[in-house]
Design an enzyme around this catalytic site. Structure first.
Site, PDB file in Angstrom:
ATOM      1  N   LYS A 169       0.887  -1.170   0.000  1.00 45.64           N
ATOM      2  CA  LYS A 169       0.000   0.000   0.000  1.00 45.64           C
ATOM      3  C   LYS A 169       0.917   1.210   0.000  1.00 45.64           C
ATOM      4  O   LYS A 169       1.244   1.774   1.035  1.00 45.64           O
ATOM      5  CB  LYS A 169      -0.898   0.005   1.234  1.00 45.64           C
ATOM      6  CG  LYS A 169      -2.222   0.737   1.061  1.00 45.64           C
ATOM      7  CD  LYS A 169      -2.122   2.150   0.535  1.00 45.64           C
ATOM      8  CE  LYS A 169      -1.926   3.198   1.603  1.00 45.64           C
ATOM      9  NZ  LYS A 169      -1.681   4.552   1.020  1.00 45.64           N
ATOM     10  N   GLY A 213      -4.504   3.740  -2.836  1.00 48.90           N
ATOM     11  CA  GLY A 213      -5.659   4.348  -2.175  1.00 48.90           C
ATOM     12  C   GLY A 213      -5.209   5.161  -0.983  1.00 48.90           C
ATOM     13  O   GLY A 213      -4.005   5.258  -0.693  1.00 48.90           O
ATOM     14  N   GLY A 270      -4.705   6.231   2.957  1.00 52.73           N
ATOM     15  CA  GLY A 270      -4.303   5.520   4.171  1.00 52.73           C
ATOM     16  C   GLY A 270      -5.465   5.138   5.071  1.00 52.73           C
ATOM     17  O   GLY A 270      -5.605   3.962   5.455  1.00 52.73           O
ATOM     18  N   PRO A 271      -6.312   6.109   5.437  1.00 53.45           N
ATOM     19  CA  PRO A 271      -7.385   5.766   6.380  1.00 53.45           C
ATOM     20  C   PRO A 271      -8.424   4.801   5.800  1.00 53.45           C
ATOM     21  O   PRO A 271      -9.266   4.301   6.546  1.00 53.45           O
ATOM     22  CB  PRO A 271      -8.020   7.137   6.683  1.00 53.45           C
ATOM     23  CG  PRO A 271      -6.930   8.125   6.387  1.00 53.45           C
ATOM     24  CD  PRO A 271      -6.174   7.558   5.230  1.00 53.45           C
ATOM     25  N   VAL A 297      -7.678   2.239   2.660  1.00 49.99           N
ATOM     26  CA  VAL A 297      -7.000   0.985   2.293  1.00 49.99           C
ATOM     27  C   VAL A 297      -5.996   0.571   3.376  1.00 49.99           C
ATOM     28  O   VAL A 297      -5.966  -0.589   3.811  1.00 49.99           O
ATOM     29  CB  VAL A 297      -6.297   1.136   0.921  1.00 49.99           C
ATOM     30  CG1 VAL A 297      -5.467  -0.103   0.609  1.00 49.99           C
ATOM     31  CG2 VAL A 297      -7.313   1.381  -0.176  1.00 49.99           C
ATOM     32  N   GLY A 298      -5.186   1.539   3.817  1.00 50.61           N
ATOM     33  CA  GLY A 298      -4.166   1.220   4.823  1.00 50.61           C
ATOM     34  C   GLY A 298      -4.806   0.712   6.105  1.00 50.61           C
ATOM     35  O   GLY A 298      -4.366  -0.287   6.695  1.00 50.61           O
ATOM     36  N   GLU A 354       8.299   2.285  11.502  1.00 53.10           N
ATOM     37  CA  GLU A 354       9.445   3.194  11.313  1.00 53.10           C
ATOM     38  C   GLU A 354       8.834   4.586  11.201  1.00 53.10           C
ATOM     39  O   GLU A 354       8.208   4.914  10.195  1.00 53.10           O
ATOM     40  CB  GLU A 354      10.214   2.779  10.056  1.00 53.10           C
ATOM     41  CG  GLU A 354      11.670   3.205  10.083  1.00 53.10           C
ATOM     42  CD  GLU A 354      11.858   4.601   9.562  1.00 53.10           C
ATOM     43  OE1 GLU A 354      11.807   5.546  10.391  1.00 53.10           O
ATOM     44  OE2 GLU A 354      12.050   4.761   8.365  1.00 53.10           O
ATOM     45  N   CYS A 369      13.241  11.101   7.531  1.00 53.46           N
ATOM     46  CA  CYS A 369      12.908  10.852   8.941  1.00 53.46           C
ATOM     47  C   CYS A 369      14.145  10.898   9.829  1.00 53.46           C
ATOM     48  O   CYS A 369      14.075  11.292  10.981  1.00 53.46           O
ATOM     49  CB  CYS A 369      12.154   9.543   9.094  1.00 53.46           C
ATOM     50  SG  CYS A 369      12.952   8.171   8.274  1.00 53.46           S
ATOM     51  N   GLU A 427       8.682  17.405  14.512  1.00 50.62           N
ATOM     52  CA  GLU A 427       9.279  17.054  13.225  1.00 50.62           C
ATOM     53  C   GLU A 427       8.699  17.992  12.163  1.00 50.62           C
ATOM     54  O   GLU A 427       7.498  18.010  11.927  1.00 50.62           O
ATOM     55  CB  GLU A 427       8.953  15.596  12.894  1.00 50.62           C
ATOM     56  CG  GLU A 427       9.679  15.112  11.672  1.00 50.62           C
ATOM     57  CD  GLU A 427       9.475  13.628  11.412  1.00 50.62           C
ATOM     58  OE1 GLU A 427       8.334  13.156  11.569  1.00 50.62           O
ATOM     59  OE2 GLU A 427      10.451  12.950  11.042  1.00 50.62           O
TER      60      GLU A 427
HETATM   61  P1  ADP Z   1       3.596  10.819   5.357  1.00 52.50           P
HETATM   62  O1  ADP Z   1       2.839  12.093   5.229  1.00 52.50           O
HETATM   63  O2  ADP Z   1       4.936  10.891   5.990  1.00 52.50           O
HETATM   64  O3  ADP Z   1       3.523   9.968   4.125  1.00 52.50           O
HETATM   65  P2  ADP Z   1       1.563   9.327   6.712  1.00 52.50           P
HETATM   66  O4  ADP Z   1       1.844   8.698   7.997  1.00 52.50           O
HETATM   67  O5  ADP Z   1       0.390  10.198   6.554  1.00 52.50           O
HETATM   68  O6  ADP Z   1       2.881  10.077   6.489  1.00 52.50           O
HETATM   69  O7  ADP Z   1       1.499   8.247   5.550  1.00 52.50           O
HETATM   70  C1  ADP Z   1       2.353   7.126   5.459  1.00 52.50           C
HETATM   71  C2  ADP Z   1       1.577   5.975   4.865  1.00 52.50           C
HETATM   72  O8  ADP Z   1       0.558   5.609   5.790  1.00 52.50           O
HETATM   73  C3  ADP Z   1       0.838   6.311   3.563  1.00 52.50           C
HETATM   74  O9  ADP Z   1       0.852   5.188   2.709  1.00 52.50           O
HETATM   75  C4  ADP Z   1      -0.555   6.608   4.042  1.00 52.50           C
HETATM   76  O10 ADP Z   1      -1.537   6.389   3.048  1.00 52.50           O
HETATM   77  C5  ADP Z   1      -0.706   5.617   5.171  1.00 52.50           C
HETATM   78  N1  ADP Z   1      -1.675   5.987   6.199  1.00 52.50           N
HETATM   79  C6  ADP Z   1      -2.023   7.220   6.619  1.00 52.50           C
HETATM   80  N2  ADP Z   1      -2.977   7.152   7.565  1.00 52.50           N
HETATM   81  C7  ADP Z   1      -3.246   5.830   7.775  1.00 52.50           C
HETATM   82  C8  ADP Z   1      -4.131   5.102   8.623  1.00 52.50           C
HETATM   83  N3  ADP Z   1      -4.950   5.719   9.460  1.00 52.50           N
HETATM   84  N4  ADP Z   1      -4.120   3.760   8.556  1.00 52.50           N
HETATM   85  C9  ADP Z   1      -3.272   3.120   7.716  1.00 52.50           C
HETATM   86  N5  ADP Z   1      -2.439   3.749   6.877  1.00 52.50           N
HETATM   87  C10 ADP Z   1      -2.396   5.083   6.905  1.00 52.50           C
END
Ligand code: ADP
Length: 480
Positions: free
Chosen positions: A175, A206, A208-209, A211-212, A250, A284, A382
């Site tokens: 993802k 997709g 994050g909130p 698909v992730g 990470e 990071c 950060e």
């Molecule tokens: P960055 O802005 O450093 O990319 P994020 O933490 O927002 O940081 O995003 C990192 C990854 O985590 C991306 O692939 C994003 O789509 C995913 N992501 C963001 N929010 C969520 C969540 N609530 N659950 C799962 N994955 C998420």
């Protein structure tokens, strides 16, 4: 000039490019031109479910392959990616906006090397050990791994999860970030091209909130390997906890760079700027806090201001440019707001870089603040942009205290001409990776964070072990 928009709206599930079950697309912009260059699928929970099912179906057969067979697949992928190197560099440059040397050597060169390194490790790692007393311990693949990755080093972060997971015998659902998803798509085209067995690698684009989060909370996901913000990492860990799913995280950092009073200041400050501003500060492990002896402060500020004049910010394709744009207008505004906050909190602006000539692009000139104290937001939060905070200290003890005074613990650096003194300080810093002077970043050195910088380690054999379960098989005692 309007760029051609690449339509890449399908997901890769079970060895085929399939339509998303959802509607709508996510736009991808080139941060140097601000133009939309591609659209990708706005995936759904159903897409995530289908990918997990495909990965689950493929996992037993993949795990049954010998380690050298899995290594051979990784080497085939490495060869395909190496043949596609120029293309990958161009894709990453359009996606991330980083200068050519960084795009080539780091963004693409490091993942290429890692595909080979994990192939080698698959063949040499002791997965199955029995001692002379018959004590038998096996290391078995965790199973289905969701790899959720961010936008700053998109291919590197993806490969650092995918390659060890595959070497271990796991199957994966990738993802990638919705911000820079194009190199992951290209990698998966290469995966498809080499004919990897269906379902071993799946990709779902997709948000994050959606698909992730679905992948993290899925009952058939055996592990989530996540790189991104600490805030999103906490949400991922909470979702995974519902099924006691293993997580590797990470996350963010606010890494200290302690310059002791016996260090070569010219070298230390020059290196410090480079490791704060790499990838326009969107790293990071960036060394964002330079912790310096108070009685050398003026000298250090003078070197830092002089060194800053060497930085050229602008179109990342132009030779000699070492700072490209930030990833988005949102990120640019965020960094600008921190510059305002720093000034309002009483930090002193020592130097500011020359703005870019370009009319478009999310550029922010690098800035150096001094007289920063640990209670200021620029010492704690950060920023993810080219902003260096210089914090003066009175003695070694206080330097260590300042270095550790953060919720993060990802990386650090110590500069001294006395190796014993440097080692003494390095061992007192709570961070997963501490460099001494120009210390060698050896291939496979474990990388990851303490405190709120994360859980687990990536790279090398420690990175491989994240994807392994330990099983003890208890045998009857041999009869005499
Ligand atoms: P960055 O802005 O450093 O990319 P994020 O933490 O927002 O940081 O995003 C990192 C990854 O985590 C991306 O692939 C994003 O789509 C995913 N992501 C963001 N929010 C969520 C969540 N609530 N659950 C799962 N994955 C998420």
């Amino acid at each position: 000039m309007t760029a051609t928009i690449i339509e890449h709206t399908r997901q890769y599930i079970g060895g085929a490019w399939v339509n998303s079950t959802g509607e709508g697309v996510i736009e991808v912009r080139n941060p140097a031109t601000e133009q939309v260059i591609a659209v990708v699928a706005k995936g759904t929970e159903d897409d995530a479910d289908a990918a997990v099912a495909a990965a689950k179906a493929a996992q037993p057969a993949w795990a049954r392959l010998s380690t050298s067979e899995r290594a051979t697949w990784l080497r085939r992928l490495q060869a395909a990616a190496a043949a596609d190197r120029e293309n990958l560099v161009r894709i990453i440059q359009d996606d991330v906006g980083c200068p050519t040397p960084l795009a080539d050597h780091v963004q693409v060169g490091v993942p290429l090397a890692n595909l080979g390194a994990f192939a080698d490790l698959a063949e040499t790692y002791p997965f199955d050990e029995q001692d002379t007393e018959g004590r038998w311990v096996r290391r078995e693949p965790v199973g289905v791994v969701a790899c959720i990755t961010p936008w700053n080093f998109p291919l590197h972060q993806l490969v650092l999860k995918m390659a060890p997971a595959l070497a271990a015998g796991c199957t994966v659902v990738l993802k990638p970030t919705e911000v820079t998803p194009l190199s992951a798509l290209r990698l998966v085209e290469l995966v498809d091209g080499i004919g990897l067995p269906p379902g071993v690698v799946n990709l779902v684009n997709g948000f994050g909130p959606v698909v992730g989060a679905r992948l993290a909370g899925h009952p058939d996901t055996d592990m989530v390997s996540f790189t991104g913000s600490t805030a999103a990492g906490k949400r991922v860990a909470a979702l995974a906890a519902g099924n006691v799913t293993r997580v590797a995280l990470e996350l963010g950092g606010k890494s200290p760079n302690i310059i002791l009073d016996d260090a070569d200041l010219e070298v230390a400050v020059r290196d410090g700027l480079a490791w704060c501003f790499v990838n326009s500060g969107q790293t990071c492990s960036a060394l964002t806090r330079m912790i310096v002896p108070r009685d050398r402060l003026a000298e250090i500020e003078e070197i830092a201001a002089r060194e800053l004049r060497e930085y050229r910010i602008g179109d990342p394709r132009k030779p000699g440019v070492n700072l490209g744009p930030l990833i988005s207008d949102v990120q640019r505004e965020r960094v600008r707001s921190y510059v305002d906050v720093a000034a309002a909190e009483g930090a002193r602006l020592v130097a500011c870089g020359t703005p870019a000539d370009e009319q478009t692009g999310y550029f922010v000139p690098p800035a150096i603040f001094s007289d920063v104290t640990t209670d200021m937001r620029i010492a704690q939060e950060e920023i993810f942009g080219p902003v260096l905070a210089i914090l003066p200290y009175d003695d070694e003890e206080q330097a260590v205290t300042i270095a550790n005074d953060t919720v993060y613990g990802l990386a650090a650096c110590v500069w001294s001409s006395d190796p014993d003194r440097a080692a003494r300080v390095a061992t007192r810093i709570r961070a997963g990776q501490v460099r001494i002077n120009d210390g060698d970043r050896w291939p496979g050195a474990p990388f990851g964070g303490m405190k709120q910088s994360g859980l687990g380690r990536e790279d090398g054999s420690h990175g491989l072990e994240e994807f392994l379960e330990i099983k003890a098989i208890l045998l009857p005692k041999p009869t005499a």
